[in-house]
Scaffold this active site. Sequence first.
Site, mmCIF file in Angstrom:
data_model
loop_
_atom_site.group_PDB
_atom_site.id
_atom_site.type_symbol
_atom_site.label_atom_id
_atom_site.label_comp_id
_atom_site.label_asym_id
_atom_site.label_seq_id
_atom_site.Cartn_x
_atom_site.Cartn_y
_atom_site.Cartn_z
ATOM 1 N N ASN A 1 -10.111 -1.362 -2.465
ATOM 2 C CA ASN A 1 -8.480 -1.323 -1.290
ATOM 3 C C ASN A 1 -7.899 -1.965 -2.469
ATOM 4 O OD1 ASN A 1 -5.981 -1.088 -0.082
ATOM 5 N ND2 ASN A 1 -6.451 -1.325 1.333
ATOM 6 N N CYS B 1 0.711 -1.226 0.335
ATOM 7 C CA CYS B 1 -0.364 0.284 0.043
ATOM 8 C C CYS B 1 0.818 1.468 0.229
ATOM 9 C CB CYS B 1 -1.143 0.220 1.355
ATOM 10 S SG CYS B 1 -1.988 -1.470 1.505
ATOM 11 N N HIS C 1 -3.935 6.395 1.562
ATOM 12 C CA HIS C 1 -4.701 5.286 0.966
ATOM 13 C C HIS C 1 -5.754 4.471 1.494
ATOM 14 C CE1 HIS C 1 -3.821 1.350 0.318
ATOM 15 N NE2 HIS C 1 -4.198 0.780 1.603
#
Length: 333
Positions: A288, A114, A258
């Site tokens: 995500n 991430c 993020h």
Amino acid sequence: MNSKIVGIGHYVPENVVTNDDLTKFIDTTDEWIQERTGIKERRWFNPEKDTVANMATRASKLALERAGLEASDIEFIVFATITPDYFFPGSGVLLQRELGLGGEVAAIDIRNACSGFIYGLSTADAFIKSGMYKTILVVGAEIQSSALDQSTAGRSTNVIFADGAGAAIMQATDENTGVLTTHLHSDGNFAEELYVKDPGSSRKVRLSTELIEGPSFKVYMNGTQVFKHAVVRFEEVINEALEATGKKSEDLDLFIPHQANLRISQFVQRKLQLPDDKVFNNIMHYGNTTAASIPIAMSEAWEQGKLKKGDLLCIAAFGSGYTWASALIDWSY
Ligand code: UT7
């Protein structure tokens, strides 16, 4: 010499998977997913059409077009992904090939989950500041859906993770603008809290029927632990960037976290005391997408006029590794 972003683009697969679609094969509900994650729908790739490299290519071409540049202007490619098309080589060289670039262009892959895009941005910034390159393509692209346990056993991950790509073109500038500061951290003590174990190189036999049938090929996440660490590290690393530049959270024009979980973003927003119009989230529509989430969000924020020339942008991420990172950018286009 500084580095600035001169073009940004994104691509997401056409295939929309809603929460209700997931309830057809997982014991879950739209209500649970929205309440715990904020996600309404996500994109999962079409195996007939999408690859990590070709999604990255589409995002990169859009970023180039918006920058008014040609692929041949790129000197270096930084490709952030934890889901490369091949075990090796990395997807950076595949993107290079798809952009029609030859051997004069270098490509590296970054595997920092991430945080990968910010690690990539920081790497590109350092190369530009060193004078080695003047124009660098930084990409985050992922296909996570094929690594998910798409049964009820995997419901804490398969409702979250998704596919997509985002790209930024960075160029050298002698003006006092662009990337103001970047901050990178990692702590491998937590490596196995969020990981895909197999196929691992340290096994005598990398692939076996027994292994394939087991859970070790799928994403494992200790969600509660990751959540607890994320909220602390996000705040720390953002404050680090603010302190390094003598800025305060109220100086920020836009914060793009993020897109891990809307609850994490909202927690950090409260800590920074930022109003809703200074935070950009699109996890509701894309889930995500790991390294792709920040450049996708930057590209959409720019398209919607929420990211304008002269804005002070903060981006920050936390994820597998653990790794976490932040950057402050004086947005320049
Ligand atoms: O991007 C990089 C890093 N990743 C993250 O930052 C993600 C961080 N973690 C999270 O976002 C959250 O931990 C999750 C969304 C993954 C899970 O939410 P949670 O509130 O931590 O739930 P939990 O794992 O503690 O599970 C609570 C309950 C459990 O049931 P019991 O044991 O209380 O009966 C789970 O089995 O919720 C159940 N559950 C679900 N129920 C319906 C877990 N997933 C689901 C689901 N649908 N999809």
